[in-house]
Write an enzyme that holds these catalytic residues in place. Structure first.
Site, PDB file in Angstrom:
ATOM      1  CB  SER A 168      -0.968   0.001   1.185  1.00 41.76           C
ATOM      2  OG  SER A 168      -0.289  -0.245   2.394  1.00 41.76           O
ATOM      3  CG  HIS A 216      -1.022  -5.240   2.146  1.00 37.09           C
ATOM      4  ND1 HIS A 216      -0.338  -5.117   3.318  1.00 37.09           N
ATOM      5  CD2 HIS A 216      -0.894  -4.034   1.510  1.00 37.09           C
ATOM      6  CE1 HIS A 216       0.167  -3.896   3.401  1.00 37.09           C
ATOM      7  NE2 HIS A 216      -0.159  -3.208   2.314  1.00 37.09           N
ATOM      8  CG  HIS A 257       6.038  -9.223   8.353  1.00 36.34           C
ATOM      9  ND1 HIS A 257       6.987  -8.437   7.758  1.00 36.34           N
ATOM     10  CD2 HIS A 257       4.913  -8.470   8.442  1.00 36.34           C
ATOM     11  CE1 HIS A 257       6.460  -7.255   7.509  1.00 36.34           C
ATOM     12  NE2 HIS A 257       5.209  -7.240   7.907  1.00 36.34           N
ATOM     13  NE  ARG A 308       2.749  -4.026  12.607  1.00 35.92           N
ATOM     14  CZ  ARG A 308       2.604  -4.171  11.292  1.00 35.92           C
ATOM     15  NH1 ARG A 308       2.135  -3.176  10.566  1.00 35.92           N
ATOM     16  NH2 ARG A 308       2.940  -5.297  10.697  1.00 35.92           N
ATOM     17  CG  ASP A 320      -3.398  -8.430   9.679  1.00 35.23           C
ATOM     18  OD1 ASP A 320      -3.981  -7.418  10.085  1.00 35.23           O
ATOM     19  OD2 ASP A 320      -2.735  -8.466   8.639  1.00 35.23           O
TER      20      ASP A 320
HETATM   21  N1  AMX Z   1       1.622 -20.390   7.107  1.00 35.24           N
HETATM   22  C1  AMX Z   1       2.108 -21.347   6.296  1.00 35.24           C
HETATM   23  N2  AMX Z   1       3.131 -21.176   5.444  1.00 35.24           N
HETATM   24  C2  AMX Z   1       3.691 -19.967   5.441  1.00 35.24           C
HETATM   25  C3  AMX Z   1       3.269 -18.918   6.284  1.00 35.24           C
HETATM   26  C4  AMX Z   1       2.174 -19.160   7.135  1.00 35.24           C
HETATM   27  N3  AMX Z   1       1.667 -18.227   7.924  1.00 35.24           N
HETATM   28  N4  AMX Z   1       4.032 -17.823   6.057  1.00 35.24           N
HETATM   29  C5  AMX Z   1       4.891 -18.171   5.090  1.00 35.24           C
HETATM   30  N5  AMX Z   1       4.688 -19.464   4.705  1.00 35.24           N
HETATM   31  C6  AMX Z   1       5.334 -20.195   3.617  1.00 35.24           C
HETATM   32  C7  AMX Z   1       5.129 -19.392   2.340  1.00 35.24           C
HETATM   33  O1  AMX Z   1       3.847 -19.686   1.764  1.00 35.24           O
HETATM   34  C8  AMX Z   1       6.276 -19.851   1.483  1.00 35.24           C
HETATM   35  O2  AMX Z   1       5.941 -21.136   0.947  1.00 35.24           O
HETATM   36  P1  AMX Z   1       6.294 -21.497  -0.583  1.00 35.24           P
HETATM   37  O3  AMX Z   1       7.788 -21.423  -0.619  1.00 35.24           O
HETATM   38  O4  AMX Z   1       5.721 -22.860  -0.730  1.00 35.24           O
HETATM   39  O5  AMX Z   1       5.622 -20.462  -1.430  1.00 35.24           O
HETATM   40  C9  AMX Z   1       7.389 -20.044   2.520  1.00 35.24           C
HETATM   41  O6  AMX Z   1       6.738 -20.201   3.786  1.00 35.24           O
HETATM   42  C10 AMX Z   1       8.349 -18.879   2.608  1.00 35.24           C
HETATM   43  O7  AMX Z   1       7.616 -17.693   2.829  1.00 35.24           O
HETATM   44  P2  AMX Z   1       8.298 -16.444   3.569  1.00 35.24           P
HETATM   45  O8  AMX Z   1       9.439 -15.984   2.727  1.00 35.24           O
HETATM   46  O9  AMX Z   1       8.545 -16.757   4.996  1.00 35.24           O
HETATM   47  O10 AMX Z   1       7.103 -15.394   3.564  1.00 35.24           O
HETATM   48  P3  AMX Z   1       6.726 -14.380   2.406  1.00 35.24           P
HETATM   49  O11 AMX Z   1       7.593 -13.180   2.568  1.00 35.24           O
HETATM   50  O12 AMX Z   1       6.699 -15.042   1.074  1.00 35.24           O
HETATM   51  O13 AMX Z   1       5.218 -14.005   2.760  1.00 35.24           O
HETATM   52  C11 AMX Z   1       3.383 -13.416   4.136  1.00 35.24           C
HETATM   53  C12 AMX Z   1       4.886 -13.193   3.860  1.00 35.24           C
HETATM   54  C13 AMX Z   1       2.947 -12.444   5.219  1.00 35.24           C
HETATM   55  C14 AMX Z   1       2.579 -13.108   2.853  1.00 35.24           C
HETATM   56  C15 AMX Z   1       3.196 -14.898   4.568  1.00 35.24           C
HETATM   57  O14 AMX Z   1       3.900 -15.127   5.773  1.00 35.24           O
HETATM   58  C16 AMX Z   1       1.734 -15.278   4.723  1.00 35.24           C
HETATM   59  O15 AMX Z   1       1.083 -15.622   3.727  1.00 35.24           O
HETATM   60  N6  AMX Z   1       1.191 -15.181   5.990  1.00 35.24           N
HETATM   61  C17 AMX Z   1      -0.208 -15.471   6.211  1.00 35.24           C
HETATM   62  C18 AMX Z   1      -1.064 -14.291   5.722  1.00 35.24           C
HETATM   63  C19 AMX Z   1      -0.891 -13.084   6.626  1.00 35.24           C
HETATM   64  O16 AMX Z   1      -0.919 -13.174   7.845  1.00 35.24           O
HETATM   65  N7  AMX Z   1      -0.719 -11.882   6.005  1.00 35.24           N
HETATM   66  C20 AMX Z   1      -0.596 -10.625   6.769  1.00 35.24           C
HETATM   67  C21 AMX Z   1       0.719  -9.932   6.555  1.00 35.24           C
HETATM   68  C22 AMX Z   1       0.766  -8.602   7.289  1.00 35.24           C
HETATM   69  C23 AMX Z   1      -0.033  -7.541   6.549  1.00 35.24           C
HETATM   70  O17 AMX Z   1       0.386  -6.995   5.540  1.00 35.24           O
HETATM   71  N8  AMX Z   1      -1.209  -7.237   7.008  1.00 35.24           N
END
Ligand code: AMX
Length: 436
Positions: free
Chosen positions: A240, A270, A317, A326, A372
Site C-alpha cells: 500500500s 496484505h 512476515h 503491533r 493481524d
Molecule cells: N503459514 C504457512 N506457510 C507460510 C506462512 C504461514 N503463515 N508464512 C509463510 N509461509 C510459507 C510461504 O507460503 C512460502 O511457501 P512457498 O515457498 O511454498 O511459497 C514459505 O513459507 C516462505 O515464505 P516467507 O518468505 O517466509 O514469507 P513471504 O515473505 O513469502 O510471505 C506473508 C509473507 C505475510 C505473505 C506470509 O507469511 C503469509 O502468507 N502469511 C499469512 C497471511 C498473513 O498473515 N498476512 C498478513 C501480513 C501482514 C499484513 O500486511 N497485514
C-alpha cells in the site's frame, strides 16, 4: 509557538541540503545487489527506497521516527481521560520527527477539526453504489470522488514552483486524513446499520469522534486510537505504501495516490489478512462446538490447514523475523480489557502452538504472529462483526503514513519512479555468463 506547517518547513530546510549532497556527490555509492531472485521475487528486501518516517528492523519491528511503538504510546500526548494518545499527535510526529507538546497537540487537533467537513456529494457517491459493494471499493471510490478538491492540482495549474509542491500536498493530505473517519463511519452505518447516521462531534479527537460516529461505546474510542496508530506506517516497501508513493511520483495528487494505495491494501496477503484470521478461528470454534481446545488439538487444526496447502493466517512476515510489536501491543490491550473473550483465548493458544510448526516444516522464514493475528478479534469483541469492514480501519491508519511520506517526497524533490525491466532470455544470458 510554531504551527505544524511552520515546524515541518523548518525540518524540510534542514533535510534538503543532505539529500542534495547525496544525489550530487555520492550517487555512485552502491547499497545493494540486484539478483535474479530479487528481480523475479517481487524485489523482496531490495534496498531501493528512502524514507525517514519509519524503519522496520527485522528483529525489533517498526520504529516511527526512531521511536519504538511502546515509546510512541508512552510519549505522545494523551487524550484527556484516556490512556491512548491523540492520533493527531502521531501525524505531528511522523511529519516533523518531534513529539508535540500539550500546547502543540491542541493546535493540531483544532487544525484537523477545521478540515473535517466531508463534501455532501461523497455520501451521494456511496449511496449510488450497489449495497453489496465491498467497503474497500466504497472507501476507495469516496476518496477518488474528492479529487476535484485538490489544492495541489489547483496551485499546480496556476504555476506552482516545485520547491512549494510539498505545501499544497500538505493541504490535500491533512484534508484527506481529517475526513476519512467520517467517510468510513458513513460506509459502515449505511452498509450494515440501515443508514442510521450519527453526526460528527467537532469537539472530539479523531479516535473519539470515529467511535461516536460508528455508534460503539467506550472503550472503543481507545481501540480506534490504538488501531490508527499501529497501522500508520511500515516503511515504504509494503504494497500500500509503495503504491501510494509510486502513483504520487507521477505528480498525481494525493486523492489519486491514496485511492490507489487503498486498492493495494485490499488484497488477502496484505490488509485483508485480519478477517482471514477471524474466519479461521471461528471455523475451529465451530468444529470444537465452543469448547476450548488443548494445545494438541489446536496443533491438529494447524496441520490440517497446512496439509490442505493453505497458510496459517496472521503468522509470518515478509521482513520481520520476530513477534510483531503491533501484535504484542494488541495482546496487552486484550489482556487488560477482554482477557476472558473466548476468541482471544484461542489466539493465545495459537501463539503457543504455531511458531514451532513452520520451523519444523522449514518453510516460513518467520513463524511468529503479525499484527493481524488478533486485530479482527478485538473488533469482533466490541461488536464490529462485519469482517469486510476491518481493512477500512487499516486504511484510515495507513493513509497517515503514506500522506506523511508523499509530503516529504515532494519536499525533497524525489523524481518519478521508473525501474528497468529485463526479459527472461536476458536473465538466462546472465546465468550462462556467470557459469562460464
Ligand atoms: N503459514 C504457512 N506457510 C507460510 C506462512 C504461514 N503463515 N508464512 C509463510 N509461509 C510459507 C510461504 O507460503 C512460502 O511457501 P512457498 O515457498 O511454498 O511459497 C514459505 O513459507 C516462505 O515464505 P516467507 O518468505 O517466509 O514469507 P513471504 O515473505 O513469502 O510471505 C506473508 C509473507 C505475510 C505473505 C506470509 O507469511 C503469509 O502468507 N502469511 C499469512 C497471511 C498473513 O498473515 N498476512 C498478513 C501480513 C501482514 C499484513 O500486511 N497485514
Amino acid at each position: 509557538m510554531k504551527s505544524l506547517k511552520e515546524k515541518l518547513f523548518e525540518r524540510i530546510e534542514e533535510m534538503r541540503p543532505r539529500t542534495l549532497d547525496l544525489i550530487k556527490n555520492h550517487s555512485d555509492v552502491v547499497i545493494d545487489n540486484v539478483t535474479i531472485g530479487k528481480a523475479i521475487g517481487g524485489m523482496r528486501g531490495l534496498k531501493s527506497l528512502v524514507t525517514d518516517i519509519s524503519y522496520l528492523d527485522p528483529n525489533e519491528g517498526i520504529r516511527y521516527r526512531g521511536y519504538t511503538l511502546p515509546e510512541v504510546f508512552e510519549k505522545l500526548p494523551k487524550v484527556p481521560g484516556s490512556e491512548m494518545p491523540y492520533v493527531e499527535g502521531l501525524v505531528y510526529l511522523l511529519l516533523t520527527g518531534d513529539i508535540p507538546t500539550d500546547e502543540e497537540i491542541v493546535a493540531v487537533a483544532d487544525e484537523f477539526n477545521a478540515r473535517k467537513e466531508v463534501p455532501k456529494y461523497v455520501f451521494d457517491v456511496i449511496d449510488a453504489m450497489p449495497s453489496d459493494s465491498h467497503p474497500m471499493a466504497m472507501f476507495s471510490a469516496s476518496i477518488m470522488s474528492m479529487q476535484k478538491e485538490s489544492v495541489f492540482v489547483q496551485r499546480y495549474n496556476e504555476g506552482l514552483n516545485k520547491e512549494d509542491f510539498w505545501d499544497a500536498t500538505y493541504e490535500d493530505g491533512l484534508n484527506l486524513i481529517a475526513r476519512l473517519p467520517e467517510i468510513a463511519a458513513y460506509i459502515y452505518r449505511k452498509k450494515y446499520k440501515d443508514g442510521k447516521i450519527i453526526p460528527s462531534d467537532p469537539k472530539l479527537d479523531m479516535g473519539g469522534n470515529f467511535a461516536r460516529m460508528m455508534g460503539i461505546e467506550k472503550p472503543y474510542d481507545e481501540v480506534a486510537r490504538l488501531y490508527f496508530i499501529i497501522h500508520a506506517d511500515h516503511e515504504s516497501g509494503n504494497a500500500s505504501a509503495h503504491t501510494g508513493h509510486l502513483v504520487a511520483s507521477t505528480l498525481s495528487d494525493l486523492y489519486f495516490s491514496i485511492s490507489s494505495a487503498i486498492n493495494a491494501l485490499a488484497g488477502p496477503l496484505h490488509g485483508l489478512a485480519n478477517q482471514e484470521v477471524l474466519r479461521w478461528l471461528q471455523d475451529v470454534m465451530d468444529q470444537m462446538k465452543g469448547q476450548k481446545p488443548t494445545e494438541e488439538i489446536m496443533k491438529k487444526f494447524v496441520w490440517e490447514t497446512l496439509n490442505a496447502g493453505h497458510v496459517i493466517p496472521g503468522f509470518g512476515h515478509a521482513v520481520l523475523r520476530k513477534t510483531d510489536p503491533r501484535y504484542t501491543i494488541q495482546r496487552e490491550f486484550c489482556l487488560k480489557y477482554m482477557p476472558n473473550d473466548p476468541i482471544f483465548e484461542y489466539v493465545d493458544i495459537l501463539y503457543k502452538v504455531v511458531p514451532p510448526i513452520p520451523l519444523d516444516q522449514g518453510k516460513a522464514k518467520n513463524p511468529w504472529p503479525n499484527l493481524d493475528a488478533q486485530s479482527g478479534v478485538i473488533q469482533w469483541h466490541y461488536g464490529l462483526q462485519e469482517y469486510d469492514f476491518y481493512t477500512v480501519l487499516f486504511g484510515i491508519g495507513r493513509t497517515i503514513g503514506i500522506v506523511s511520506n508523499v509530503i516529504w517526497d515532494r519536499a525533497l524533490l524525489y523524481p518519478l519512479e521508473r525501474p528497468k525491466s529485463l526479459t527472461t532470455a536476458m536473465l538466462e544470458d546472465f546465468v550462462k555468463k556467470a557459469q562460464k
